[in-house]
Scaffold this motif. Structure first.
Motif, PDB file in Angstrom:
ATOM      1  N   LEU A 150       0.817  -1.212   0.000  1.00 20.43           N
ATOM      2  CA  LEU A 150       0.000   0.000   0.000  1.00 20.43           C
ATOM      3  C   LEU A 150       0.848   1.258   0.000  1.00 20.43           C
ATOM      4  O   LEU A 150       0.389   2.321  -0.432  1.00 20.43           O
ATOM      5  N   SER A 151       2.085   1.157   0.477  1.00 22.44           N
ATOM      6  CA  SER A 151       2.972   2.324   0.497  1.00 22.44           C
ATOM      7  C   SER A 151       3.321   2.793  -0.910  1.00 22.44           C
ATOM      8  O   SER A 151       3.780   3.920  -1.096  1.00 22.44           O
ATOM      9  N   ALA A 152       3.113   1.927  -1.918  1.00 22.06           N
ATOM     10  CA  ALA A 152       3.367   2.314  -3.309  1.00 22.06           C
ATOM     11  C   ALA A 152       2.153   2.976  -3.933  1.00 22.06           C
ATOM     12  O   ALA A 152       2.197   3.390  -5.098  1.00 22.06           O
ATOM     13  N   GLY A 153       1.069   3.073  -3.165  1.00 19.71           N
ATOM     14  CA  GLY A 153      -0.149   3.700  -3.663  1.00 19.71           C
ATOM     15  C   GLY A 153      -0.169   5.185  -3.399  1.00 19.71           C
ATOM     16  O   GLY A 153       0.880   5.841  -3.375  1.00 19.71           O
ATOM     17  N   GLU A 154      -1.358   5.726  -3.165  1.00 24.67           N
ATOM     18  CA  GLU A 154      -1.507   7.159  -2.948  1.00 24.67           C
ATOM     19  C   GLU A 154      -2.558   7.422  -1.878  1.00 24.67           C
ATOM     20  O   GLU A 154      -3.345   6.529  -1.518  1.00 24.67           O
ATOM     21  N   VAL A 155      -2.530   8.649  -1.373  1.00 26.48           N
ATOM     22  CA  VAL A 155      -3.530   9.088  -0.400  1.00 26.48           C
ATOM     23  C   VAL A 155      -4.525   9.980  -1.128  1.00 26.48           C
ATOM     24  O   VAL A 155      -4.146  11.011  -1.706  1.00 26.48           O
ATOM     25  N   ALA A 156      -5.809   9.590  -1.144  1.00 24.61           N
ATOM     26  CA  ALA A 156      -6.855  10.345  -1.825  1.00 24.61           C
ATOM     27  C   ALA A 156      -8.006  10.585  -0.857  1.00 24.61           C
ATOM     28  O   ALA A 156      -8.561   9.624  -0.306  1.00 24.61           O
ATOM     29  N   ASP A 157      -8.315  11.853  -0.622  1.00 27.78           N
ATOM     30  CA  ASP A 157      -9.399  12.224   0.309  1.00 27.78           C
ATOM     31  C   ASP A 157      -9.169  11.626   1.698  1.00 27.78           C
ATOM     32  O   ASP A 157     -10.116  11.207   2.379  1.00 27.78           O
ATOM     33  N   GLY A 158      -7.913  11.569   2.098  1.00 27.41           N
ATOM     34  CA  GLY A 158      -7.589  11.055   3.420  1.00 27.41           C
ATOM     35  C   GLY A 158      -7.649   9.554   3.538  1.00 27.41           C
ATOM     36  O   GLY A 158      -7.566   9.014   4.640  1.00 27.41           O
ATOM     37  N   GLN A 159      -7.814   8.855   2.412  1.00 25.59           N
ATOM     38  CA  GLN A 159      -7.871   7.392   2.406  1.00 25.59           C
ATOM     39  C   GLN A 159      -6.672   6.840   1.636  1.00 25.59           C
ATOM     40  O   GLN A 159      -6.153   7.483   0.716  1.00 25.59           O
ATOM     41  N   LEU A 160      -6.262   5.638   1.998  1.00 26.63           N
ATOM     42  CA  LEU A 160      -5.100   5.018   1.362  1.00 26.63           C
ATOM     43  C   LEU A 160      -5.566   4.120   0.220  1.00 26.63           C
ATOM     44  O   LEU A 160      -6.352   3.192   0.430  1.00 26.63           O
ATOM     45  N   ALA A 161      -5.085   4.412  -0.989  1.00 26.85           N
ATOM     46  CA  ALA A 161      -5.508   3.674  -2.181  1.00 26.85           C
ATOM     47  C   ALA A 161      -4.407   2.719  -2.631  1.00 26.85           C
ATOM     48  O   ALA A 161      -3.252   3.108  -2.770  1.00 26.85           O
ATOM     49  N   CYS A 162      -4.782   1.457  -2.854  1.00 28.40           N
ATOM     50  CA  CYS A 162      -3.852   0.437  -3.310  1.00 28.40           C
ATOM     51  C   CYS A 162      -3.390   0.751  -4.739  1.00 28.40           C
ATOM     52  O   CYS A 162      -4.201   1.148  -5.584  1.00 28.40           O
ATOM     53  N   PRO A 163      -2.104   0.548  -5.058  1.00 31.88           N
ATOM     54  CA  PRO A 163      -1.610   0.870  -6.394  1.00 31.88           C
ATOM     55  C   PRO A 163      -2.016  -0.155  -7.455  1.00 31.88           C
ATOM     56  O   PRO A 163      -1.860   0.097  -8.651  1.00 31.88           O
ATOM     57  N   TYR A 164      -2.555  -1.308  -7.033  1.00 31.37           N
ATOM     58  CA  TYR A 164      -2.836  -2.382  -7.984  1.00 31.37           C
ATOM     59  C   TYR A 164      -4.251  -2.297  -8.568  1.00 31.37           C
ATOM     60  O   TYR A 164      -4.447  -2.249  -9.783  1.00 31.37           O
ATOM     61  N   HIS A 165      -5.261  -2.255  -7.679  1.00 36.70           N
ATOM     62  CA  HIS A 165      -6.639  -2.184  -8.151  1.00 36.70           C
ATOM     63  C   HIS A 165      -7.404  -0.992  -7.572  1.00 36.70           C
ATOM     64  O   HIS A 165      -8.607  -0.869  -7.806  1.00 36.70           O
ATOM     65  N   GLY A 166      -6.707  -0.163  -6.805  1.00 38.48           N
ATOM     66  CA  GLY A 166      -7.346   1.047  -6.302  1.00 38.48           C
ATOM     67  C   GLY A 166      -8.238   0.873  -5.089  1.00 38.48           C
ATOM     68  O   GLY A 166      -9.006   1.777  -4.757  1.00 38.48           O
ATOM     69  N   TRP A 167      -8.194  -0.290  -4.438  1.00 38.53           N
ATOM     70  CA  TRP A 167      -8.990  -0.463  -3.214  1.00 38.53           C
ATOM     71  C   TRP A 167      -8.607   0.633  -2.223  1.00 38.53           C
ATOM     72  O   TRP A 167      -7.422   0.935  -2.038  1.00 38.53           O
ATOM     73  N   ARG A 168      -9.611   1.199  -1.557  1.00 34.51           N
ATOM     74  CA  ARG A 168      -9.360   2.287  -0.615  1.00 34.51           C
ATOM     75  C   ARG A 168      -9.647   1.857   0.822  1.00 34.51           C
ATOM     76  O   ARG A 168     -10.633   1.181   1.096  1.00 34.51           O
ATOM     77  N   PHE A 169      -8.785   2.326   1.724  1.00 36.65           N
ATOM     78  CA  PHE A 169      -8.909   2.002   3.148  1.00 36.65           C
ATOM     79  C   PHE A 169      -8.870   3.296   3.953  1.00 36.65           C
ATOM     80  O   PHE A 169      -8.110   4.220   3.640  1.00 36.65           O
ATOM     81  N   ASP A 170      -9.697   3.365   5.021  1.00 35.23           N
ATOM     82  CA  ASP A 170      -9.682   4.543   5.880  1.00 35.23           C
ATOM     83  C   ASP A 170      -8.570   4.408   6.908  1.00 35.23           C
ATOM     84  O   ASP A 170      -7.820   3.428   6.915  1.00 35.23           O
ATOM     85  N   ARG A 171      -8.472   5.387   7.807  1.00 32.48           N
ATOM     86  CA  ARG A 171      -7.358   5.404   8.753  1.00 32.48           C
ATOM     87  C   ARG A 171      -7.433   4.267   9.776  1.00 32.48           C
ATOM     88  O   ARG A 171      -6.438   3.944  10.426  1.00 32.48           O
ATOM     89  N   GLN A 172      -8.616   3.656   9.950  1.00 31.63           N
ATOM     90  CA  GLN A 172      -8.742   2.485  10.831  1.00 31.63           C
ATOM     91  C   GLN A 172      -8.429   1.186  10.100  1.00 31.63           C
ATOM     92  O   GLN A 172      -8.461   0.112  10.702  1.00 31.63           O
ATOM     93  N   GLY A 173      -8.135   1.277   8.805  1.00 33.58           N
ATOM     94  CA  GLY A 173      -7.810   0.081   8.031  1.00 33.58           C
ATOM     95  C   GLY A 173      -9.017  -0.598   7.416  1.00 33.58           C
ATOM     96  O   GLY A 173      -8.893  -1.690   6.851  1.00 33.58           O
ATOM     97  N   ARG A 174     -10.203   0.025   7.490  1.00 38.10           N
ATOM     98  CA  ARG A 174     -11.421  -0.571   6.936  1.00 38.10           C
ATOM     99  C   ARG A 174     -11.512  -0.309   5.432  1.00 38.10           C
ATOM    100  O   ARG A 174     -11.238   0.809   4.967  1.00 38.10           O
ATOM    101  N   LEU A 175     -11.916  -1.323   4.690  1.00 35.27           N
ATOM    102  CA  LEU A 175     -12.139  -1.162   3.258  1.00 35.27           C
ATOM    103  C   LEU A 175     -13.397  -0.325   3.049  1.00 35.27           C
ATOM    104  O   LEU A 175     -14.476  -0.674   3.529  1.00 35.27           O
ATOM    105  N   VAL A 176     -13.259   0.797   2.330  1.00 32.62           N
ATOM    106  CA  VAL A 176     -14.401   1.699   2.153  1.00 32.62           C
ATOM    107  C   VAL A 176     -14.836   1.812   0.697  1.00 32.62           C
ATOM    108  O   VAL A 176     -15.948   2.285   0.424  1.00 32.62           O
TER     109      VAL A 176
END
Length: 217
Positions: A68-94
């Motif tokens: 996930l560190s190779a991804g990006e931060v979008a709207d305060g959420q962490l986006a996976c670089p592979y398929h774009g899955w987004r996670f909030d700061r608690q680690g929940r898939l949103v």
């Protein structure tokens, strides 16, 4: 001498050390991009929410194990670089891009972290310390000089702790860098704590010491 209880053994000492606060990175380094760090062989990723809060998760997307560190931060959420899955700061898939409806119940392990004294601190263990990280004494006070050092050591954390606590070796190993073999008595005040001791040295000789000459006011 090591201050770790011998009866604990290597595994017990390592478990005890995990349940402590560690500096992950300077606060100024954690901006709009995630930051990767490895602690005790475990890869972690750090990022900021929209409100500026810091968060630490396992650096691994549960979908295809992409970092996930190779991804990006979008709207305060962490986006996976592979398929774009987004996670909030608690680690929940949103969010899962290109998939309608509510995403499945999926989350990544979150680690406790705080900001203090200009650093991001994290506890990589399963038992968070009851107290906040120790405050750096005299930081920013008039008449005091502080310096920061970021170095990669080819050693485990136990060896590094003993090295930094072992002042006499600097006279021989780092001669003229930090200390010089000056035969001069030094006053020291030792304060005993419940889990160790603090030693403060006064009028320590600094003649011909390169580092001290650079740091002195």
């Amino acid at each position: 001498m090591s201050s770790y209880p011998a009866a604990l053994g290597t595994t017990g000492r390592r478990r005890m050390l995990k349940n402590c606060w560690y500096i992950a990175c300077p606060s100024r380094k954690l901006k709009n991009r995630p930051v990767a760090r490895t602690l005790f062989g475990r890869r972690l990723v750090f990022f900021r929410s929209e409100s500026g809060q810091v968060s630490a998760l396992d650096d691994c997307c549960p979908h295809r194990n992409a970092p996930l560190s190779a991804g990006e931060v979008a709207d305060g959420q962490l986006a996976c670089p592979y398929h774009g899955w987004r996670f909030d700061r608690q680690g929940r898939l949103v969010e899962i891009p290109y998939r309608a409806g509510t995403p499945p119940d999926c989350s990544i392990h979150q680690y406790d972290c705080v900001e203090q004294d200009g650093y991001v601190w994290v506890c990589p263990g399963d038992k968070v310390p009851e107290e906040a990280p120790l405050v750096f004494p005299h930081l920013g006070l008039h008449g005091w000089t502080s310096f920061r050092m970021e170095t990669l050591f080819a050693a485990n954390v136990e060896a590094c702790l003993e090295n930094f606590l072992d002042c006499p070796h600097a006279t021989h190993v780092h001669r003229y860098w930090f200390r010089t073999p000056t035969a001069k008595p030094v006053m020291a005040q030792v304060t005993m704590l419940e889990d160790g001791a603090v030693a403060e040295y006064f009028q320590e000789p600094r003649e011909k010491s390169l580092v001290w000459s650079l740091l002195s006011p």
